[in-house]
Write a protein that holds these residues in place. Sequence first.
Motif, PDB file in Angstrom:
ATOM      1  N   SER A  94      17.917  -1.169  -8.455  1.00  0.00           N
ATOM      2  CA  SER A  94      18.116  -0.558  -7.134  1.00  0.00           C
ATOM      3  C   SER A  94      17.362  -1.379  -6.093  1.00  0.00           C
ATOM      4  O   SER A  94      16.447  -2.143  -6.443  1.00  0.00           O
ATOM      5  CB  SER A  94      17.577   0.870  -7.143  1.00  0.00           C
ATOM      6  N   THR A  95      17.720  -1.159  -4.819  1.00  0.00           N
ATOM      7  CA  THR A  95      17.031  -1.873  -3.728  1.00  0.00           C
ATOM      8  C   THR A  95      15.531  -1.583  -3.767  1.00  0.00           C
ATOM      9  O   THR A  95      14.706  -2.469  -3.546  1.00  0.00           O
ATOM     10  CB  THR A  95      17.602  -1.418  -2.362  1.00  0.00           C
ATOM     11  N   GLN A  96      15.220  -0.324  -4.085  1.00  0.00           N
ATOM     12  CA  GLN A  96      13.798   0.071  -4.138  1.00  0.00           C
ATOM     13  C   GLN A  96      13.032  -0.742  -5.178  1.00  0.00           C
ATOM     14  O   GLN A  96      11.928  -1.227  -4.919  1.00  0.00           O
ATOM     15  CB  GLN A  96      13.728   1.563  -4.481  1.00  0.00           C
ATOM     16  N   ARG A  97      13.642  -0.943  -6.355  1.00  0.00           N
ATOM     17  CA  ARG A  97      12.959  -1.699  -7.415  1.00  0.00           C
ATOM     18  C   ARG A  97      12.828  -3.170  -7.044  1.00  0.00           C
ATOM     19  O   ARG A  97      11.836  -3.823  -7.369  1.00  0.00           O
ATOM     20  CB  ARG A  97      13.712  -1.554  -8.744  1.00  0.00           C
ATOM     21  N   VAL A  98      13.842  -3.692  -6.344  1.00  0.00           N
ATOM     22  CA  VAL A  98      13.780  -5.102  -5.918  1.00  0.00           C
ATOM     23  C   VAL A  98      12.615  -5.282  -4.936  1.00  0.00           C
ATOM     24  O   VAL A  98      11.810  -6.220  -5.056  1.00  0.00           O
ATOM     25  CB  VAL A  98      15.119  -5.540  -5.268  1.00  0.00           C
ATOM     26  N   TRP A  99      12.470  -4.331  -3.983  1.00  0.00           N
ATOM     27  CA  TRP A  99      11.370  -4.401  -3.015  1.00  0.00           C
ATOM     28  C   TRP A  99      10.018  -4.289  -3.702  1.00  0.00           C
ATOM     29  O   TRP A  99       9.095  -5.056  -3.423  1.00  0.00           O
ATOM     30  CB  TRP A  99      11.513  -3.291  -1.953  1.00  0.00           C
ATOM     31  N   LEU A 100       9.922  -3.313  -4.610  1.00  0.00           N
ATOM     32  CA  LEU A 100       8.659  -3.127  -5.325  1.00  0.00           C
ATOM     33  C   LEU A 100       8.312  -4.381  -6.131  1.00  0.00           C
ATOM     34  O   LEU A 100       7.157  -4.781  -6.228  1.00  0.00           O
ATOM     35  CB  LEU A 100       8.746  -1.906  -6.264  1.00  0.00           C
ATOM     36  N   HIS A 101       9.343  -5.005  -6.716  1.00  0.00           N
ATOM     37  CA  HIS A 101       9.139  -6.226  -7.488  1.00  0.00           C
ATOM     38  C   HIS A 101       8.514  -7.323  -6.629  1.00  0.00           C
ATOM     39  O   HIS A 101       7.515  -7.937  -7.004  1.00  0.00           O
ATOM     40  CB  HIS A 101      10.478  -6.708  -8.065  1.00  0.00           C
ATOM     41  N   TRP A 102       9.110  -7.555  -5.439  1.00  0.00           N
ATOM     42  CA  TRP A 102       8.641  -8.676  -4.611  1.00  0.00           C
ATOM     43  C   TRP A 102       7.315  -8.386  -3.919  1.00  0.00           C
ATOM     44  O   TRP A 102       6.499  -9.295  -3.725  1.00  0.00           O
ATOM     45  CB  TRP A 102       9.734  -9.113  -3.618  1.00  0.00           C
ATOM     46  N   VAL A 103       7.084  -7.110  -3.578  1.00  0.00           N
ATOM     47  CA  VAL A 103       5.770  -6.748  -3.016  1.00  0.00           C
ATOM     48  C   VAL A 103       4.706  -6.991  -4.093  1.00  0.00           C
ATOM     49  O   VAL A 103       3.652  -7.596  -3.828  1.00  0.00           O
ATOM     50  CB  VAL A 103       5.748  -5.275  -2.533  1.00  0.00           C
ATOM     51  N   SER A 104       4.982  -6.563  -5.325  1.00  0.00           N
ATOM     52  CA  SER A 104       4.033  -6.768  -6.437  1.00  0.00           C
ATOM     53  C   SER A 104       3.792  -8.250  -6.659  1.00  0.00           C
ATOM     54  O   SER A 104       2.641  -8.691  -6.817  1.00  0.00           O
ATOM     55  CB  SER A 104       4.565  -6.176  -7.743  1.00  0.00           C
ATOM     56  N   ALA A 105       4.868  -9.032  -6.674  1.00  0.00           N
ATOM     57  CA  ALA A 105       4.740 -10.477  -6.912  1.00  0.00           C
ATOM     58  C   ALA A 105       3.859 -11.118  -5.840  1.00  0.00           C
ATOM     59  O   ALA A 105       2.940 -11.883  -6.155  1.00  0.00           O
ATOM     60  CB  ALA A 105       6.125 -11.130  -6.930  1.00  0.00           C
ATOM     61  N   ALA A 106       4.108 -10.759  -4.570  1.00  0.00           N
ATOM     62  CA  ALA A 106       3.341 -11.363  -3.470  1.00  0.00           C
ATOM     63  C   ALA A 106       1.857 -11.007  -3.597  1.00  0.00           C
ATOM     64  O   ALA A 106       0.991 -11.891  -3.510  1.00  0.00           O
ATOM     65  CB  ALA A 106       3.902 -10.885  -2.120  1.00  0.00           C
ATOM     66  N   VAL A 107       1.568  -9.718  -3.834  1.00  0.00           N
ATOM     67  CA  VAL A 107       0.159  -9.281  -3.924  1.00  0.00           C
ATOM     68  C   VAL A 107      -0.520  -9.956  -5.122  1.00  0.00           C
ATOM     69  O   VAL A 107      -1.627 -10.500  -5.007  1.00  0.00           O
ATOM     70  CB  VAL A 107       0.078  -7.735  -4.047  1.00  0.00           C
ATOM     71  N   ILE A 108       0.144  -9.933  -6.275  1.00  0.00           N
ATOM     72  CA  ILE A 108      -0.478 -10.449  -7.508  1.00  0.00           C
ATOM     73  C   ILE A 108      -0.677 -11.962  -7.424  1.00  0.00           C
ATOM     74  O   ILE A 108      -1.753 -12.474  -7.743  1.00  0.00           O
ATOM     75  CB  ILE A 108       0.354 -10.043  -8.746  1.00  0.00           C
ATOM     76  N   ILE A 109       0.350 -12.684  -6.971  1.00  0.00           N
ATOM     77  CA  ILE A 109       0.227 -14.154  -6.944  1.00  0.00           C
ATOM     78  C   ILE A 109      -0.851 -14.573  -5.926  1.00  0.00           C
ATOM     79  O   ILE A 109      -1.707 -15.410  -6.219  1.00  0.00           O
ATOM     80  CB  ILE A 109       1.595 -14.829  -6.672  1.00  0.00           C
ATOM     81  N   TRP A 110      -0.828 -13.944  -4.746  1.00  0.00           N
ATOM     82  CA  TRP A 110      -1.856 -14.262  -3.729  1.00  0.00           C
ATOM     83  C   TRP A 110      -3.254 -14.000  -4.299  1.00  0.00           C
ATOM     84  O   TRP A 110      -4.159 -14.825  -4.185  1.00  0.00           O
ATOM     85  CB  TRP A 110      -1.644 -13.450  -2.449  1.00  0.00           C
ATOM     86  N   THR A 111      -3.445 -12.816  -4.929  1.00  0.00           N
ATOM     87  CA  THR A 111      -4.786 -12.441  -5.398  1.00  0.00           C
ATOM     88  C   THR A 111      -5.255 -13.356  -6.518  1.00  0.00           C
ATOM     89  O   THR A 111      -6.430 -13.752  -6.557  1.00  0.00           O
ATOM     90  CB  THR A 111      -4.797 -10.967  -5.863  1.00  0.00           C
ATOM     91  N   LEU A 112      -4.331 -13.701  -7.432  1.00  0.00           N
ATOM     92  CA  LEU A 112      -4.723 -14.596  -8.532  1.00  0.00           C
ATOM     93  C   LEU A 112      -5.123 -15.970  -7.988  1.00  0.00           C
ATOM     94  O   LEU A 112      -6.195 -16.502  -8.328  1.00  0.00           O
ATOM     95  CB  LEU A 112      -3.574 -14.753  -9.541  1.00  0.00           C
ATOM     96  N   VAL A 113      -4.264 -16.544  -7.142  1.00  0.00           N
ATOM     97  CA  VAL A 113      -4.511 -17.907  -6.644  1.00  0.00           C
ATOM     98  C   VAL A 113      -5.790 -17.947  -5.798  1.00  0.00           C
ATOM     99  O   VAL A 113      -6.698 -18.751  -6.048  1.00  0.00           O
ATOM    100  CB  VAL A 113      -3.287 -18.434  -5.836  1.00  0.00           C
ATOM    101  N   SER A 114      -5.897 -17.023  -4.823  1.00  0.00           N
ATOM    102  CA  SER A 114      -7.063 -17.066  -3.931  1.00  0.00           C
ATOM    103  C   SER A 114      -8.338 -16.658  -4.676  1.00  0.00           C
ATOM    104  O   SER A 114      -9.405 -17.243  -4.459  1.00  0.00           O
ATOM    105  CB  SER A 114      -6.838 -16.172  -2.706  1.00  0.00           C
ATOM    106  N   GLY A 115      -8.229 -15.672  -5.594  1.00  0.00           N
ATOM    107  CA  GLY A 115      -9.414 -15.207  -6.344  1.00  0.00           C
ATOM    108  C   GLY A 115      -9.981 -16.313  -7.217  1.00  0.00           C
ATOM    109  O   GLY A 115     -11.191 -16.582  -7.192  1.00  0.00           O
TER     110      GLY A 115
END
Length: 139
Positions: free
Chosen positions: A1-22
């Motif tokens: 669903s559109t909701q799952r696609v949004w949740l997927h990309w929000v999660s990806a952005a938060v997780i990748i940013w936090t891993l790389v910067s952390g």
Amino acid sequence: STQRVWLHWVSAAVIIWTLVSGFYVAFVDVPARVGERVAFINVSLTTVFIPFFVWRLFIFVVHARQTSVNTLSSMEKLALFAHTLIYLTVTVVLVTGVLMMDRSIDVFGWFDIAQPLSDPALIALFVTIHVWSCLVLSL
Ligand code: HEM
């Protein structure tokens, strides 16, 4: 669903940013101010992310319960297995992140969440689990 696609990309952005910067501020020699700023942003961002992740986990579990594993192809089974491992690892990262806090959790200066633990040995244990689970998540 559109909701799952949004949740997927929000999660990806938060997780990748936090891993790389952390990991960057942990392993590269940066000015103390930059390290503190990144820690402040990352703790705030990932705390705000927790309810989104719980919502995502809920949708995943509901969806998985409706799926009959026997009807899946071997590639779909592998995808389901990989996703389950990722959800599990993110859960460990988030829980240990909160439990390792040696100060109150200041969320963008909007509100504070009290430091959950005070035993230094227990906090040190959760720091170790947090770093290792972040490494597993990066992999
Ligand atoms: C998706 C969620 C998260 C990811 C990917 C993540 C990732 C990381 C990484 C890569 C580091 C650097 C590890 C090192 O020092 O070698 C780190 C440190 C840290 N994390 Fe997390 N983290 C997450 C969630 C959280 C949460 C929810 C909290 C607390 C509310 C938290 C608190 C901290 C703290 C306090 C540090 C040490 C940084 C400092 O204060 O100097 N993390 N995290």
